[in-house]
Design a protein around this motif. Structure first.
Motif, PDB file in Angstrom:
ATOM      1  N   ASN A 182      59.787  70.158  51.264  1.00 46.41           N
ATOM      2  CA  ASN A 182      60.122  71.511  51.712  1.00 46.41           C
ATOM      3  C   ASN A 182      59.078  72.110  52.643  1.00 46.41           C
ATOM      4  OD1 ASN A 182      58.099  72.008  49.861  1.00 46.41           O
ATOM      5  ND2 ASN A 182      59.398  73.149  48.426  1.00 46.41           N
ATOM      6  N   SER A 183      57.986  71.373  52.875  1.00 45.32           N
ATOM      7  CA  SER A 183      56.993  71.841  53.840  1.00 45.32           C
ATOM      8  C   SER A 183      56.990  70.991  55.113  1.00 45.32           C
ATOM      9  CB  SER A 183      55.587  71.831  53.217  1.00 45.32           C
ATOM     10  OG  SER A 183      55.180  70.509  52.925  1.00 45.32           O
ATOM     11  N   TRP A 184      57.838  69.958  55.171  1.00 46.64           N
ATOM     12  CA  TRP A 184      57.932  69.143  56.393  1.00 46.64           C
ATOM     13  C   TRP A 184      58.563  69.980  57.500  1.00 46.64           C
ATOM     14  CZ3 TRP A 184      60.410  64.078  54.052  1.00 46.64           C
ATOM     15  CH2 TRP A 184      59.531  63.541  53.098  1.00 46.64           C
ATOM     16  N   LYS A 185      58.237  69.644  58.737  1.00 44.06           N
ATOM     17  CA  LYS A 185      58.697  70.434  59.886  1.00 44.06           C
ATOM     18  C   LYS A 185      59.498  69.568  60.850  1.00 44.06           C
ATOM     19  CE  LYS A 185      54.936  73.808  59.707  1.00 44.06           C
ATOM     20  NZ  LYS A 185      54.474  73.373  58.366  1.00 44.06           N
ATOM     21  N   GLY A 186      60.741  70.006  61.103  1.00 41.63           N
ATOM     22  CA  GLY A 186      61.579  69.289  62.055  1.00 41.63           C
ATOM     23  C   GLY A 186      61.008  69.276  63.459  1.00 41.63           C
ATOM     24  N   ILE A 187      60.244  70.299  63.809  1.00 43.80           N
ATOM     25  CA  ILE A 187      59.680  70.383  65.166  1.00 43.80           C
ATOM     26  C   ILE A 187      58.526  69.407  65.364  1.00 43.80           C
ATOM     27  CG2 ILE A 187      60.375  72.782  65.536  1.00 43.80           C
ATOM     28  CD1 ILE A 187      57.518  73.603  64.802  1.00 43.80           C
ATOM     29  N   GLN A 188      58.209  68.612  64.350  1.00 43.29           N
ATOM     30  CA  GLN A 188      57.193  67.574  64.493  1.00 43.29           C
ATOM     31  C   GLN A 188      57.814  66.176  64.556  1.00 43.29           C
ATOM     32  OE1 GLN A 188      54.533  68.230  61.190  1.00 43.29           O
ATOM     33  NE2 GLN A 188      53.462  69.918  62.213  1.00 43.29           N
ATOM     34  N   ALA A 189      59.139  66.102  64.629  1.00 41.81           N
ATOM     35  CA  ALA A 189      59.826  64.802  64.648  1.00 41.81           C
ATOM     36  C   ALA A 189      59.395  63.976  65.856  1.00 41.81           C
ATOM     37  CB  ALA A 189      61.335  65.019  64.675  1.00 41.81           C
ATOM     38  N   ILE A 190      59.386  62.662  65.665  1.00 44.06           N
ATOM     39  CA  ILE A 190      58.957  61.744  66.718  1.00 44.06           C
ATOM     40  C   ILE A 190      59.973  60.622  66.854  1.00 44.06           C
ATOM     41  CG2 ILE A 190      57.148  60.130  67.456  1.00 44.06           C
ATOM     42  CD1 ILE A 190      55.219  61.844  65.719  1.00 44.06           C
ATOM     43  N   LEU A 191      60.400  60.384  68.081  1.00 38.31           N
ATOM     44  CA  LEU A 191      61.303  59.275  68.392  1.00 38.31           C
ATOM     45  C   LEU A 191      60.471  58.012  68.610  1.00 38.31           C
ATOM     46  CD1 LEU A 191      64.239  58.382  69.026  1.00 38.31           C
ATOM     47  CD2 LEU A 191      63.794  59.002  71.415  1.00 38.31           C
ATOM     48  N   ILE A 192      60.788  56.964  67.858  1.00 39.73           N
ATOM     49  CA  ILE A 192      60.019  55.731  67.941  1.00 39.73           C
ATOM     50  C   ILE A 192      60.911  54.584  68.414  1.00 39.73           C
ATOM     51  CG2 ILE A 192      58.472  56.504  66.093  1.00 39.73           C
ATOM     52  CD1 ILE A 192      59.995  54.460  64.255  1.00 39.73           C
ATOM     53  N   ASP A 193      60.326  53.389  68.464  1.00 38.72           N
ATOM     54  CA  ASP A 193      61.019  52.129  68.746  1.00 38.72           C
ATOM     55  C   ASP A 193      61.724  52.141  70.112  1.00 38.72           C
ATOM     56  OD1 ASP A 193      62.146  49.665  68.725  1.00 38.72           O
ATOM     57  OD2 ASP A 193      63.000  49.807  66.725  1.00 38.72           O
ATOM     58  N   PHE A 194      60.968  51.833  71.134  1.00 36.35           N
ATOM     59  CA  PHE A 194      61.496  51.775  72.496  1.00 36.35           C
ATOM     60  C   PHE A 194      61.860  50.347  72.897  1.00 36.35           C
ATOM     61  CE2 PHE A 194      59.467  55.810  72.203  1.00 36.35           C
ATOM     62  CZ  PHE A 194      60.136  56.644  73.075  1.00 36.35           C
ATOM     63  N   GLU A 195      62.152  49.525  71.912  1.00 30.20           N
ATOM     64  CA  GLU A 195      62.425  48.116  72.182  1.00 30.20           C
ATOM     65  C   GLU A 195      63.664  47.923  73.051  1.00 30.20           C
ATOM     66  OE1 GLU A 195      62.713  43.962  69.638  1.00 30.20           O
ATOM     67  OE2 GLU A 195      61.762  45.730  68.780  1.00 30.20           O
ATOM     68  N   GLN A 196      64.659  48.814  72.929  1.00 31.84           N
ATOM     69  CA  GLN A 196      65.878  48.698  73.732  1.00 31.84           C
ATOM     70  C   GLN A 196      65.867  49.610  74.960  1.00 31.84           C
ATOM     71  OE1 GLN A 196      67.660  46.296  72.887  1.00 31.84           O
ATOM     72  NE2 GLN A 196      66.993  46.003  70.774  1.00 31.84           N
ATOM     73  N   ALA A 197      64.786  50.336  75.166  1.00 29.00           N
ATOM     74  CA  ALA A 197      64.728  51.288  76.277  1.00 29.00           C
ATOM     75  C   ALA A 197      64.809  50.565  77.620  1.00 29.00           C
ATOM     76  CB  ALA A 197      63.456  52.123  76.197  1.00 29.00           C
ATOM     77  N   SER A 198      65.282  51.304  78.621  1.00 27.24           N
ATOM     78  CA  SER A 198      65.476  50.691  79.940  1.00 27.24           C
ATOM     79  C   SER A 198      65.259  51.715  81.043  1.00 27.24           C
ATOM     80  CB  SER A 198      66.891  50.118  80.048  1.00 27.24           C
ATOM     81  OG  SER A 198      67.160  49.642  81.356  1.00 27.24           O
ATOM     82  N   LEU A 199      64.833  51.219  82.173  1.00 29.65           N
ATOM     83  CA  LEU A 199      64.777  52.053  83.369  1.00 29.65           C
ATOM     84  C   LEU A 199      66.192  52.266  83.897  1.00 29.65           C
ATOM     85  CD1 LEU A 199      61.790  50.376  85.290  1.00 29.65           C
ATOM     86  CD2 LEU A 199      61.758  52.600  84.140  1.00 29.65           C
ATOM     87  N   LEU A 200      66.402  53.406  84.542  1.00 31.82           N
ATOM     88  CA  LEU A 200      67.663  53.675  85.224  1.00 31.82           C
ATOM     89  C   LEU A 200      67.575  53.188  86.672  1.00 31.82           C
ATOM     90  CD1 LEU A 200      68.275  57.283  83.881  1.00 31.82           C
ATOM     91  CD2 LEU A 200      69.684  55.278  83.381  1.00 31.82           C
ATOM     92  N   PRO A 201      68.671  52.634  87.216  1.00 32.98           N
ATOM     93  CA  PRO A 201      69.943  52.352  86.532  1.00 32.98           C
ATOM     94  C   PRO A 201      69.785  51.174  85.582  1.00 32.98           C
ATOM     95  CG  PRO A 201      69.998  51.469  88.756  1.00 32.98           C
ATOM     96  CD  PRO A 201      68.709  52.233  88.643  1.00 32.98           C
ATOM     97  N   CYS A 202      70.521  51.221  84.484  1.00 31.23           N
ATOM     98  CA  CYS A 202      70.411  50.175  83.473  1.00 31.23           C
ATOM     99  C   CYS A 202      71.018  48.865  83.991  1.00 31.23           C
ATOM    100  CB  CYS A 202      71.127  50.594  82.197  1.00 31.23           C
ATOM    101  SG  CYS A 202      70.291  51.942  81.325  1.00 31.23           S
ATOM    102  N   PRO A 203      70.495  47.749  83.538  1.00 34.95           N
ATOM    103  CA  PRO A 203      71.040  46.458  83.979  1.00 34.95           C
ATOM    104  C   PRO A 203      72.439  46.223  83.442  1.00 34.95           C
ATOM    105  CG  PRO A 203      69.424  46.149  82.230  1.00 34.95           C
ATOM    106  CD  PRO A 203      69.368  47.598  82.606  1.00 34.95           C
ATOM    107  N   VAL A 204      73.148  45.318  84.092  1.00 36.37           N
ATOM    108  CA  VAL A 204      74.516  44.993  83.696  1.00 36.37           C
ATOM    109  C   VAL A 204      74.531  44.131  82.443  1.00 36.37           C
ATOM    110  CG1 VAL A 204      76.668  43.879  84.467  1.00 36.37           C
ATOM    111  CG2 VAL A 204      75.268  45.163  86.091  1.00 36.37           C
ATOM    112  N   SER A 205      73.424  43.492  82.124  1.00 36.73           N
ATOM    113  CA  SER A 205      73.362  42.522  81.035  1.00 36.73           C
ATOM    114  C   SER A 205      73.751  43.130  79.682  1.00 36.73           C
ATOM    115  CB  SER A 205      71.949  41.945  80.933  1.00 36.73           C
ATOM    116  OG  SER A 205      71.015  42.972  80.698  1.00 36.73           O
ATOM    117  N   LYS A 206      74.211  42.255  78.787  1.00 34.66           N
ATOM    118  CA  LYS A 206      74.610  42.653  77.444  1.00 34.66           C
ATOM    119  C   LYS A 206      73.407  43.178  76.670  1.00 34.66           C
ATOM    120  CE  LYS A 206      76.861  40.781  73.297  1.00 34.66           C
ATOM    121  NZ  LYS A 206      77.494  39.580  72.698  1.00 34.66           N
TER     122      LYS A 206
END
Length: 310
Positions: free
Chosen positions: A148-172
């Motif tokens: 009850n003291s955790w804060k949503g405004i401190q959330a962190i997005l992790i795991d950029f293993e699938q991240a890609s530059l735009l434009p994204c490649p055509v590959s599967k």
């Protein structure tokens, strides 16, 4: 033990966790100079696009995004060094009712607003995450700090293993059941864009407020069909203004018949139409959520579900 010498310090890798993935194995360790906890992933050689994306991530600084510190070459391999964030992932919060019941009201919407601010920065740098789901969102907190003291405004997005530059490649590319948009489900990688991340975050936010995901089935094939073909349904007591935000974020144009019976050109036309009807920028979705939260603020603490349900 592996010792890596980089521009920002010397890193001691002492643990290896998990199995090899797109980047290779994950190592845990610390920075020698200040004991900063870090994670390191060994990159597979030959992926120059991934190296360019990671270098951009290093320059993308936002508190909602896991910090990528540097890339270090060591004995013919490259290691990407990221800060490690202790805490609890959102998937655990959703599955453990003893935690879920105790988070503060408005926690999840504040979390989404914060993440959208981070996504706006990420997208401005020409990067899409492509794997937003509860398991990839961390709520940092001290070991004995109550939920009850955790804060949503401190959330962190992790795991950029699938991240890609735009434009994204055509590959599967891999996709996440329940959370991925149609352009990822049907391997139309070149259609992946910032709205794809907003779609996945919208599904995630739906699950946090409704208490369950919008699509459920034990059979993966049926679940995939539900995810691909059916819009999210409004829970009976959810506020219409709030649901309309989720509905827009997760919009997909319906297929007139199963995609396997349609030409590739027709499928792409339908998908593009769906993409055009979503939020086009993270900033727009953030503004609507902020406005909703501000206009529904109450003075005394109440259970979170009463904030979003009639």
């Amino acid at each position: 033990m592996i010792i890596l010498h980089g521009y920002t310090g010397t890193y001691i890798l002492t643990q290896k966790q998990g199995t090899n993935g797109k980047f290779g194995g994950i190592h845990r360790g610390h920075r020698q100079e200040d004991q900063l906890e870090i994670s390191a992933k060994k990159l597979k050689s030959g992926n120059n696009d991934q190296l360019r994306m990671i270098r951009k991530l290093i320059a993308t600084n936002h508190p909602a995004l896991a910090s990528t510190l540097e890339i270090i070459d060591y004995r013919g391999n490259s290691y990407v060094i990221r800060k490690y964030y202790p805490g609890t992932d959102l998937k655990t919060i959703l599955t453990k009712k003893s935690i879920y019941r105790r988070v503060n009201s408005s926690f999840f919407v504040e979390m989404a607003i914060h993440l959208l601010d981070g996504l706006a920065t990420l997208h401005r740098h020409g990067i899409v995450h492509r794997d937003i789901k509860p398991a990839n969102i961390i709520i940092p907190h001290n070991e004995n700090e109550p939920p009850n003291s955790w804060k949503g405004i401190q959330a962190i997005l992790i795991d950029f293993e699938q991240a890609s530059l735009l434009p994204c490649p055509v590959s599967k590319i891999p996709f996440a059941l329940i959370y991925s948009p149609p352009e990822q489900l049907l391997n139309k990688g070149h259609l992946t864009n910032p709205t794809s991340d907003l779609f996945a975050l919208g599904i995630t936010l739906y699950e946090t407020i409704a208490g369950k995901p919008p699509y459920q089935d034990c059979n993966a094939e049926i679940l995939l069909n539900l995810q691909l073909s059916y819009p999210v349904q409004k829970p009976p007591r959810m506020h219409e203004p709030f649901f309309s935000i989720l509905e827009k974020a997760t919009y997909k144009e319906p297929f007139p018949k199963p995609p396997r019976l349609l030409s590739s050109e027709k499928i792409e036309f339908i998908m593009r139409k769906g993409i055009q009807n979503r939020y086009q920028k993270a900033e727009n979705m953030k503004e609507d959520l902020q406005e909703y939260l501000e206009t529904h603020v109450l003075q005394k603490p109440i259970p979170w579900y009463k904030r979003f349900f009639k």
